[in-house]
Design a protein around this motif. Structure first.
Motif, PDB file in Angstrom:
ATOM      1  N   ASN A   1      -6.786   0.689 -15.291  1.00 37.97           N
ATOM      2  CA  ASN A   1      -8.032   1.438 -15.119  1.00 37.97           C
ATOM      3  C   ASN A   1      -7.908   2.483 -14.009  1.00 37.97           C
ATOM      4  O   ASN A   1      -8.545   3.530 -14.064  1.00 37.97           O
ATOM      5  CB  ASN A   1      -9.184   0.478 -14.805  1.00 37.97           C
ATOM      6  N   PHE A   2      -7.140   2.169 -12.968  1.00 40.83           N
ATOM      7  CA  PHE A   2      -6.872   3.099 -11.860  1.00 40.83           C
ATOM      8  C   PHE A   2      -8.163   3.639 -11.251  1.00 40.83           C
ATOM      9  O   PHE A   2      -8.226   4.813 -10.877  1.00 40.83           O
ATOM     10  CB  PHE A   2      -5.982   4.263 -12.327  1.00 40.83           C
ATOM     11  N   ASP A   3      -9.185   2.809 -11.130  1.00 42.82           N
ATOM     12  CA  ASP A   3     -10.433   3.274 -10.534  1.00 42.82           C
ATOM     13  C   ASP A   3     -10.222   3.562  -9.058  1.00 42.82           C
ATOM     14  O   ASP A   3      -9.798   2.700  -8.295  1.00 42.82           O
ATOM     15  CB  ASP A   3     -11.531   2.220 -10.722  1.00 42.82           C
ATOM     16  N   GLY A   4     -10.508   4.785  -8.662  1.00 46.08           N
ATOM     17  CA  GLY A   4     -10.323   5.198  -7.284  1.00 46.08           C
ATOM     18  C   GLY A   4      -8.946   5.746  -6.976  1.00 46.08           C
ATOM     19  O   GLY A   4      -8.764   6.463  -6.002  1.00 46.08           O
ATOM     20  N   VAL A   5      -7.941   5.392  -7.799  1.00 48.03           N
ATOM     21  CA  VAL A   5      -6.554   5.810  -7.562  1.00 48.03           C
ATOM     22  C   VAL A   5      -6.237   5.636  -6.061  1.00 48.03           C
ATOM     23  O   VAL A   5      -5.913   6.587  -5.361  1.00 48.03           O
ATOM     24  CB  VAL A   5      -6.279   7.252  -8.041  1.00 48.03           C
ATOM     25  N   HIS A   6      -6.352   4.391  -5.603  1.00 48.51           N
ATOM     26  CA  HIS A   6      -6.152   4.099  -4.191  1.00 48.51           C
ATOM     27  C   HIS A   6      -4.661   4.032  -3.847  1.00 48.51           C
ATOM     28  O   HIS A   6      -3.789   4.279  -4.698  1.00 48.51           O
ATOM     29  CB  HIS A   6      -6.875   2.804  -3.803  1.00 48.51           C
ATOM     30  N   ARG A   7      -4.374   3.706  -2.616  1.00 47.66           N
ATOM     31  CA  ARG A   7      -2.990   3.736  -2.130  1.00 47.66           C
ATOM     32  C   ARG A   7      -2.098   2.750  -2.886  1.00 47.66           C
ATOM     33  O   ARG A   7      -0.913   3.014  -3.101  1.00 47.66           O
ATOM     34  CB  ARG A   7      -2.965   3.433  -0.633  1.00 47.66           C
TER      35      ARG A   7
ATOM     36  N   LEU B   1       5.872  -4.234 -11.093  1.00 48.11           N
ATOM     37  CA  LEU B   1       5.736  -3.659  -9.758  1.00 48.11           C
ATOM     38  C   LEU B   1       4.509  -4.243  -9.090  1.00 48.11           C
ATOM     39  O   LEU B   1       3.473  -4.483  -9.731  1.00 48.11           O
ATOM     40  CB  LEU B   1       5.604  -2.129  -9.833  1.00 48.11           C
ATOM     41  N   ASP B   2       4.610  -4.448  -7.798  1.00 46.24           N
ATOM     42  CA  ASP B   2       3.525  -5.029  -7.020  1.00 46.24           C
ATOM     43  C   ASP B   2       2.841  -3.934  -6.226  1.00 46.24           C
ATOM     44  O   ASP B   2       3.486  -3.210  -5.481  1.00 46.24           O
ATOM     45  CB  ASP B   2       4.102  -6.086  -6.069  1.00 46.24           C
ATOM     46  N   ASP B   3       1.508  -3.802  -6.403  1.00 44.96           N
ATOM     47  CA  ASP B   3       0.772  -2.795  -5.644  1.00 44.96           C
ATOM     48  C   ASP B   3      -0.002  -3.429  -4.501  1.00 44.96           C
ATOM     49  O   ASP B   3      -1.013  -2.917  -4.048  1.00 44.96           O
ATOM     50  CB  ASP B   3      -0.178  -2.002  -6.553  1.00 44.96           C
ATOM     51  N   ALA B   4       0.504  -4.570  -4.014  1.00 44.70           N
ATOM     52  CA  ALA B   4      -0.245  -5.332  -3.013  1.00 44.70           C
ATOM     53  C   ALA B   4      -0.575  -4.490  -1.792  1.00 44.70           C
ATOM     54  O   ALA B   4      -1.698  -4.495  -1.305  1.00 44.70           O
ATOM     55  CB  ALA B   4       0.546  -6.565  -2.590  1.00 44.70           C
ATOM     56  N   GLY B   5       0.411  -3.778  -1.248  1.00 42.67           N
ATOM     57  CA  GLY B   5       0.159  -2.868  -0.145  1.00 42.67           C
ATOM     58  C   GLY B   5      -0.709  -3.449   0.938  1.00 42.67           C
ATOM     59  O   GLY B   5      -1.886  -3.128   1.021  1.00 42.67           O
ATOM     60  N   ALA B   6      -0.176  -4.321   1.767  1.00 41.77           N
ATOM     61  CA  ALA B   6      -0.979  -4.937   2.814  1.00 41.77           C
ATOM     62  C   ALA B   6      -1.687  -3.877   3.630  1.00 41.77           C
ATOM     63  O   ALA B   6      -1.075  -3.089   4.334  1.00 41.77           O
ATOM     64  CB  ALA B   6      -0.092  -5.793   3.708  1.00 41.77           C
ATOM     65  N   GLY B   7      -3.003  -3.815   3.540  1.00 47.37           N
ATOM     66  CA  GLY B   7      -3.758  -2.761   4.201  1.00 47.37           C
ATOM     67  C   GLY B   7      -4.538  -3.230   5.392  1.00 47.37           C
ATOM     68  O   GLY B   7      -5.529  -2.624   5.759  1.00 47.37           O
ATOM     69  N   GLY B   8      -4.128  -4.318   6.014  1.00 48.93           N
ATOM     70  CA  GLY B   8      -4.880  -4.857   7.130  1.00 48.93           C
ATOM     71  C   GLY B   8      -5.802  -5.954   6.652  1.00 48.93           C
ATOM     72  O   GLY B   8      -5.676  -6.480   5.548  1.00 48.93           O
ATOM     73  N   ASP B   9      -6.781  -6.323   7.507  1.00 52.57           N
ATOM     74  CA  ASP B   9      -7.743  -7.361   7.162  1.00 52.57           C
ATOM     75  C   ASP B   9      -7.028  -8.616   6.685  1.00 52.57           C
ATOM     76  O   ASP B   9      -7.300  -9.143   5.610  1.00 52.57           O
ATOM     77  CB  ASP B   9      -8.710  -6.845   6.088  1.00 52.57           C
ATOM     78  N   GLY B  10      -6.059  -9.068   7.494  1.00 55.17           N
ATOM     79  CA  GLY B  10      -5.315 -10.261   7.138  1.00 55.17           C
ATOM     80  C   GLY B  10      -4.321 -10.048   6.026  1.00 55.17           C
ATOM     81  O   GLY B  10      -3.941 -10.995   5.341  1.00 55.17           O
ATOM     82  N   GLY B  11      -3.890  -8.798   5.824  1.00 52.92           N
ATOM     83  CA  GLY B  11      -2.924  -8.531   4.771  1.00 52.92           C
ATOM     84  C   GLY B  11      -3.551  -8.487   3.398  1.00 52.92           C
ATOM     85  O   GLY B  11      -2.861  -8.658   2.395  1.00 52.92           O
ATOM     86  N   ARG B  12      -4.839  -8.250   3.328  1.00 50.67           N
ATOM     87  CA  ARG B  12      -5.537  -8.219   2.045  1.00 50.67           C
ATOM     88  C   ARG B  12      -4.971  -7.122   1.157  1.00 50.67           C
ATOM     89  O   ARG B  12      -4.628  -6.034   1.618  1.00 50.67           O
ATOM     90  CB  ARG B  12      -7.029  -7.980   2.291  1.00 50.67           C
ATOM     91  N   ARG B  13      -4.909  -7.411  -0.117  1.00 50.21           N
ATOM     92  CA  ARG B  13      -4.374  -6.479  -1.106  1.00 50.21           C
ATOM     93  C   ARG B  13      -5.300  -5.280  -1.271  1.00 50.21           C
ATOM     94  O   ARG B  13      -6.509  -5.426  -1.412  1.00 50.21           O
ATOM     95  CB  ARG B  13      -4.237  -7.229  -2.426  1.00 50.21           C
ATOM     96  N   TRP B  14      -4.715  -4.065  -1.242  1.00 52.42           N
ATOM     97  CA  TRP B  14      -5.501  -2.878  -1.541  1.00 52.42           C
ATOM     98  C   TRP B  14      -6.118  -3.027  -2.932  1.00 52.42           C
ATOM     99  O   TRP B  14      -5.410  -3.365  -3.901  1.00 52.42           O
ATOM    100  CB  TRP B  14      -4.620  -1.637  -1.529  1.00 52.42           C
ATOM    101  N   SER B  15      -7.381  -2.756  -3.076  1.00 50.30           N
ATOM    102  CA  SER B  15      -8.018  -2.911  -4.380  1.00 50.30           C
ATOM    103  C   SER B  15      -9.284  -2.079  -4.457  1.00 50.30           C
ATOM    104  O   SER B  15      -9.908  -1.746  -3.442  1.00 50.30           O
ATOM    105  CB  SER B  15      -8.377  -4.379  -4.641  1.00 50.30           C
ATOM    106  N   SER B  16      -9.675  -1.764  -5.685  1.00 52.00           N
ATOM    107  CA  SER B  16     -10.921  -1.047  -5.913  1.00 52.00           C
ATOM    108  C   SER B  16     -12.110  -1.899  -5.477  1.00 52.00           C
ATOM    109  O   SER B  16     -13.113  -1.378  -4.972  1.00 52.00           O
ATOM    110  CB  SER B  16     -11.046  -0.674  -7.396  1.00 52.00           C
ATOM    111  N   THR B  17     -12.007  -3.212  -5.662  1.00 55.03           N
ATOM    112  CA  THR B  17     -13.079  -4.116  -5.246  1.00 55.03           C
ATOM    113  C   THR B  17     -13.318  -4.031  -3.748  1.00 55.03           C
ATOM    114  O   THR B  17     -14.466  -3.982  -3.283  1.00 55.03           O
ATOM    115  CB  THR B  17     -12.734  -5.561  -5.641  1.00 55.03           C
ATOM    116  N   TRP B  18     -12.252  -4.001  -2.985  1.00 48.99           N
ATOM    117  CA  TRP B  18     -12.370  -3.897  -1.531  1.00 48.99           C
ATOM    118  C   TRP B  18     -13.053  -2.585  -1.144  1.00 48.99           C
ATOM    119  O   TRP B  18     -13.928  -2.549  -0.278  1.00 48.99           O
ATOM    120  CB  TRP B  18     -10.986  -4.008  -0.908  1.00 48.99           C
ATOM    121  N   VAL B  19     -12.669  -1.486  -1.800  1.00 44.47           N
ATOM    122  CA  VAL B  19     -13.305  -0.196  -1.514  1.00 44.47           C
ATOM    123  C   VAL B  19     -14.797  -0.272  -1.804  1.00 44.47           C
ATOM    124  O   VAL B  19     -15.628   0.208  -1.012  1.00 44.47           O
ATOM    125  CB  VAL B  19     -12.652   0.934  -2.329  1.00 44.47           C
TER     126      VAL B  19
END
Length: 327
Positions: free
Chosen positions: A23-29, A153-171
């Motif tokens: 879906n690529f919603d937001g096309v985040h990091r 491929l893993d798009d986990a991308g630890a973005g802080g907040d305890g290493g939480r996975r980058w996600s559209s939900t988080w945004v």
């Protein structure tokens, strides 16, 4: 980048290609880390890099009551995908008929026959086909049958907040709290909303701060009520022109001081009262929330606060992030 709105628009014999689905919603990091790696891999083997994405969001078709508010509209999603270097995007209309395909039917028709896939890039939690009955194991088995490899491929991308996975939900969570600066850390850019400027009640002009009011049909998730510092891009003007992108203070809310009811998005272009923006399509990039929306006891109190908001927005934009897409 080729933009296909239907599989029939893909040229016959297209390929070989490296294809990903989402879906690529937001096309985040996280999305971009996967896509840029996929593009590099495709270049290395002389293949085209293609993404298959959907509109509307599948949940809007199957469970509209659970469908998320989309971070980006179609135009912005396609533009962001193009910026990753993809050679093509197939924007597939998502309907119940489309969803009724078996995993094999989808793979054979879209990935193999339509796009000439030699490699399919997926996440470990990929699901596809009728009732999401296809998974990573299914894709791997179909790859063996139809002659393509599957790359995980893993798009986990630890973005802080305890290493939480980058996600559209988080945004979405951050935008729901008005934390556009936090959302920008995951998106890799300021969050944006897009809309057409319509006539309002002219109250802003009467108060000395004429605003451009966005009409119905805004795309991009509208964050929590408040006043924001940001930028306005005039879609029909080249960005390099002096008036192509302008600094702005953006108000989101119901105008409680005037007992407003409908939620509005309106932008005051800093220090400008000479612009005629009616019927123009604009994009508002929201850089930082200045304050929540509050009700003032008097119009005088509101105007004084608006002056402070504008001063703060001006200073923040002067020393903060550069103009999106320009510097």
């Amino acid at each position: 980048m080729h933009r296909w709105m239907d599989l029939d628009q893909v040229p016959p014999g297209f390929g070989p290609s490296v294809v990903t689905i989402g879906n690529f919603d937001g096309v985040h990091r996280g999305h971009r880390s996967v896509l840029t790696q996929m593009v590099a891999d495709a270049r290395a083997v002389g293949a085209a890099a293609v993404a298959v994405t959907f509109h509307p969001h599948p949940l809007q078709v199957h469970h509209p009551e659970r469908a998320p508010e989309l971070l980006t509209g179609v135009a912005d999603r396609l533009g962001l995908l193009a910026a990753t270097g993809l050679d093509g995007v197939l924007l597939q209309e998502y309907t119940l008929d489309f969803a009724r395909q078996t995993p094999e039917e989808f793979v054979r028709r879209y990935l193999v026959d339509g796009l000439g896939a030699r490699t399919v890039v997926v996440g470990r939690d990929v699901r596809f086909g009728w009732r999401n009955s296809g998974d990573l194991r299914t894709m791997t088995e179909l790859g063996e049958r139809f002659g393509f490899t599957v790359e995980v491929l893993d798009d986990a991308g630890a973005g802080g907040d305890g290493g939480r996975r980058w996600s559209s939900t988080w945004v979405r969570e951050l935008l729901g709290r008005g934390d556009v600066a936090g959302a920008a850390q995951i998106l890799g850019r300021p969050h944006a909303v897009r809309g057409v400027v319509v006539h309002g009640d002219a109250r802003g002009r009467d108060l000395g701060y004429p605003t451009a009011n966005l009409g119905p049909g805004i795309t991009g998730m509208v964050p929590a009520d408040g006043v924001y510092a940001g930028w306005m891009r005039r879609v029909d003007l080249p960005q390099e022109l002096a008036d192509g992108i302008l600094p702005a203070a953006v108000s989101i809310g119901t105008n409680p001081t005037f007992d407003g009811r409908g939620r509005r998005v309106e932008a005051y272009v800093l220090d400008r009262d000479d612009l005629d923006l009616y019927d123009e399509e604009v994009v508002l990039y929201l850089v930082e929330r200045l304050r929540p929306t509050v009700r003032f006891d008097s119009v005088t109190g509101l105007v004084e606060q608006m002056g402070r908001d504008v001063d703060r927005a001006r200073e923040l934009l002067r020393r903060g992030p550069g103009v999106p897409g320009v510097v």
